[in-house]
Motif scaffolding. Structure first.
Motif, PDB file in Angstrom:
ATOM      1  N   MET A 175      43.181  56.775  28.419  1.00 32.27           N
ATOM      2  CA  MET A 175      43.147  56.701  29.867  1.00 32.27           C
ATOM      3  C   MET A 175      42.845  55.258  30.260  1.00 32.27           C
ATOM      4  SD  MET A 175      41.149  58.834  32.808  1.00 32.27           S
ATOM      5  CE  MET A 175      41.479  60.305  31.956  1.00 32.27           C
ATOM      6  N   TYR A 176      43.500  54.824  31.319  1.00 37.43           N
ATOM      7  CA  TYR A 176      43.340  53.464  31.816  1.00 37.43           C
ATOM      8  C   TYR A 176      42.813  53.487  33.243  1.00 37.43           C
ATOM      9  CZ  TYR A 176      46.047  52.097  27.781  1.00 37.43           C
ATOM     10  OH  TYR A 176      46.477  51.899  26.497  1.00 37.43           O
ATOM     11  N   LEU A 177      41.973  52.517  33.546  1.00 33.93           N
ATOM     12  CA  LEU A 177      41.437  52.334  34.893  1.00 33.93           C
ATOM     13  C   LEU A 177      42.218  51.178  35.508  1.00 33.93           C
ATOM     14  CD1 LEU A 177      37.698  52.173  35.760  1.00 33.93           C
ATOM     15  CD2 LEU A 177      39.255  50.453  36.608  1.00 33.93           C
ATOM     16  N   ILE A 178      42.996  51.488  36.545  1.00 32.68           N
ATOM     17  CA  ILE A 178      43.837  50.486  37.197  1.00 32.68           C
ATOM     18  C   ILE A 178      43.374  50.316  38.635  1.00 32.68           C
ATOM     19  CG2 ILE A 178      46.200  49.838  37.798  1.00 32.68           C
ATOM     20  CD1 ILE A 178      45.815  50.177  34.795  1.00 32.68           C
ATOM     21  N   GLN A 179      43.170  49.078  39.056  1.00 29.34           N
ATOM     22  CA  GLN A 179      42.766  48.798  40.432  1.00 29.34           C
ATOM     23  C   GLN A 179      43.969  48.357  41.255  1.00 29.34           C
ATOM     24  OE1 GLN A 179      39.586  45.967  40.669  1.00 29.34           O
ATOM     25  NE2 GLN A 179      38.089  47.385  39.845  1.00 29.34           N
ATOM     26  N   ALA A 180      44.078  48.933  42.439  1.00 31.40           N
ATOM     27  CA  ALA A 180      45.099  48.516  43.397  1.00 31.40           C
ATOM     28  C   ALA A 180      44.383  48.013  44.642  1.00 31.40           C
ATOM     29  CB  ALA A 180      46.011  49.696  43.759  1.00 31.40           C
ATOM     30  N   GLU A 207      49.976  50.698  34.331  1.00 31.77           N
ATOM     31  CA  GLU A 207      50.170  49.807  35.482  1.00 31.77           C
ATOM     32  C   GLU A 207      51.467  50.131  36.217  1.00 31.77           C
ATOM     33  OE1 GLU A 207      49.763  45.784  34.004  1.00 31.77           O
ATOM     34  OE2 GLU A 207      47.628  45.786  34.491  1.00 31.77           O
ATOM     35  N   ALA A 208      52.517  50.470  35.483  1.00 35.03           N
ATOM     36  CA  ALA A 208      53.783  50.836  36.119  1.00 35.03           C
ATOM     37  C   ALA A 208      53.608  52.116  36.939  1.00 35.03           C
ATOM     38  CB  ALA A 208      54.872  51.020  35.063  1.00 35.03           C
ATOM     39  N   ALA A 209      52.870  53.080  36.407  1.00 33.86           N
ATOM     40  CA  ALA A 209      52.618  54.316  37.145  1.00 33.86           C
ATOM     41  C   ALA A 209      51.823  54.021  38.414  1.00 33.86           C
ATOM     42  CB  ALA A 209      51.874  55.319  36.260  1.00 33.86           C
ATOM     43  N   ALA A 210      50.812  53.156  38.313  1.00 31.58           N
ATOM     44  CA  ALA A 210      49.996  52.805  39.485  1.00 31.58           C
ATOM     45  C   ALA A 210      50.851  52.116  40.550  1.00 31.58           C
ATOM     46  CB  ALA A 210      48.833  51.907  39.076  1.00 31.58           C
ATOM     47  N   ARG A 211      51.740  51.214  40.128  1.00 31.82           N
ATOM     48  CA  ARG A 211      52.633  50.550  41.086  1.00 31.82           C
ATOM     49  C   ARG A 211      53.548  51.574  41.775  1.00 31.82           C
ATOM     50  NH1 ARG A 211      52.221  45.192  40.814  1.00 31.82           N
ATOM     51  NH2 ARG A 211      51.501  44.274  38.877  1.00 31.82           N
ATOM     52  N   GLY A 212      54.030  52.537  41.008  1.00 33.38           N
ATOM     53  CA  GLY A 212      54.880  53.581  41.576  1.00 33.38           C
ATOM     54  C   GLY A 212      54.133  54.448  42.574  1.00 33.38           C
ATOM     55  N   ILE A 213      52.913  54.803  42.247  1.00 32.12           N
ATOM     56  CA  ILE A 213      52.084  55.602  43.161  1.00 32.12           C
ATOM     57  C   ILE A 213      51.854  54.829  44.456  1.00 32.12           C
ATOM     58  CG2 ILE A 213      49.770  56.572  43.511  1.00 32.12           C
ATOM     59  CD1 ILE A 213      49.783  57.137  40.420  1.00 32.12           C
ATOM     60  N   CYS A 214      51.520  53.543  44.320  1.00 30.50           N
ATOM     61  CA  CYS A 214      51.273  52.720  45.512  1.00 30.50           C
ATOM     62  C   CYS A 214      52.542  52.547  46.331  1.00 30.50           C
ATOM     63  CB  CYS A 214      50.687  51.373  45.111  1.00 30.50           C
ATOM     64  SG  CYS A 214      48.998  51.486  44.479  1.00 30.50           S
ATOM     65  N   ARG A 229      49.931  47.078  53.158  1.00 27.79           N
ATOM     66  CA  ARG A 229      50.609  46.270  52.139  1.00 27.79           C
ATOM     67  C   ARG A 229      49.826  46.299  50.848  1.00 27.79           C
ATOM     68  NH1 ARG A 229      50.473  40.955  52.869  1.00 27.79           N
ATOM     69  NH2 ARG A 229      48.733  41.082  54.306  1.00 27.79           N
ATOM     70  N   LEU A 230      50.537  46.252  49.752  1.00 28.62           N
ATOM     71  CA  LEU A 230      49.925  46.180  48.429  1.00 28.62           C
ATOM     72  C   LEU A 230      49.757  44.715  48.048  1.00 28.62           C
ATOM     73  CD1 LEU A 230      49.003  47.648  45.832  1.00 28.62           C
ATOM     74  CD2 LEU A 230      51.388  47.513  45.066  1.00 28.62           C
ATOM     75  N   LEU A 231      48.515  44.313  47.724  1.00 30.32           N
ATOM     76  CA  LEU A 231      48.259  42.932  47.304  1.00 30.32           C
ATOM     77  C   LEU A 231      48.372  42.770  45.795  1.00 30.32           C
ATOM     78  CD1 LEU A 231      45.210  41.822  49.471  1.00 30.32           C
ATOM     79  CD2 LEU A 231      47.632  41.350  49.824  1.00 30.32           C
ATOM     80  N   SER A 232      47.808  43.724  45.049  1.00 30.10           N
ATOM     81  CA  SER A 232      47.845  43.595  43.593  1.00 30.10           C
ATOM     82  C   SER A 232      47.573  44.933  42.924  1.00 30.10           C
ATOM     83  CB  SER A 232      46.822  42.562  43.115  1.00 30.10           C
ATOM     84  OG  SER A 232      45.509  43.022  43.377  1.00 30.10           O
ATOM     85  N   VAL A 233      48.043  45.014  41.700  1.00 25.04           N
ATOM     86  CA  VAL A 233      47.761  46.137  40.815  1.00 25.04           C
ATOM     87  C   VAL A 233      47.461  45.521  39.453  1.00 25.04           C
ATOM     88  CG1 VAL A 233      48.706  48.162  39.636  1.00 25.04           C
ATOM     89  CG2 VAL A 233      49.261  47.762  42.027  1.00 25.04           C
ATOM     90  N   ALA A 234      46.299  45.857  38.886  1.00 27.34           N
ATOM     91  CA  ALA A 234      45.919  45.288  37.591  1.00 27.34           C
ATOM     92  C   ALA A 234      44.870  46.164  36.934  1.00 27.34           C
ATOM     93  CB  ALA A 234      45.372  43.877  37.778  1.00 27.34           C
TER      94      ALA A 234
END
Length: 129
Positions: free
Chosen positions: A1-6, A60-67, A81-86
């Protein structure tokens, strides 16, 4: 599992529970989203997405898709607006695990230590230089 911040910005102050609910709705089972935590401050939000994926790249790709779905389908947050995903770094996690939940700054927005400490993982009662 990964913790991704958006990190998202909004034209009007967002409500954390509404952002969380809409992020959950924007995900699909294929995204692997397990949990979402949202903290808001001054017209922005930091969403922490816990994503089950085989690799960091896929998380990260999944998080970008969700956002992207969130931004395209949000009825309550037009103009966001989305500023970043990391990948997310949680410096106080070690203290949180050791102390049983009494982490300094737990009520402060991510990246803002409470109590005037220079280091967000330093306990306010700790003596230092």
């Amino acid at each position: 599992m990964y913790l991704i911040q958006a990190h998202l910005v909004f034209p009007h102050p967002p409500v954390a529970s509404a952002v969380r609910r809409e992020l959950l709705r924007a995900s699909t089972p294929a995204d692997g989203l397990e949990h979402v935590f949202v903290q808001v401050a001054d017209g922005s939000a930091t969403a922490v997405l816990f994503i089950r994926a085989p690799s960091l790249f896929q998380a990260e790709a999944a998080a970008r898709g969700i956002c992207a779905n969130f931004l395209a389908c949000s009825s309550t947050h037009p103009g966001a607006r989305l500023l970043s995903v990391a990948v997310g770094l949680v410096p106080s996690l070690g203290h949180l695990l050791v102390s049983g939940g009494d982490a300094p700054g737990r009520d402060a927005p991510f990246g803002e230590p409470s109590g005037g400490n220079d280091l967000p993982w330093q306990h306010p009662d700790a003596s230092g230089p």
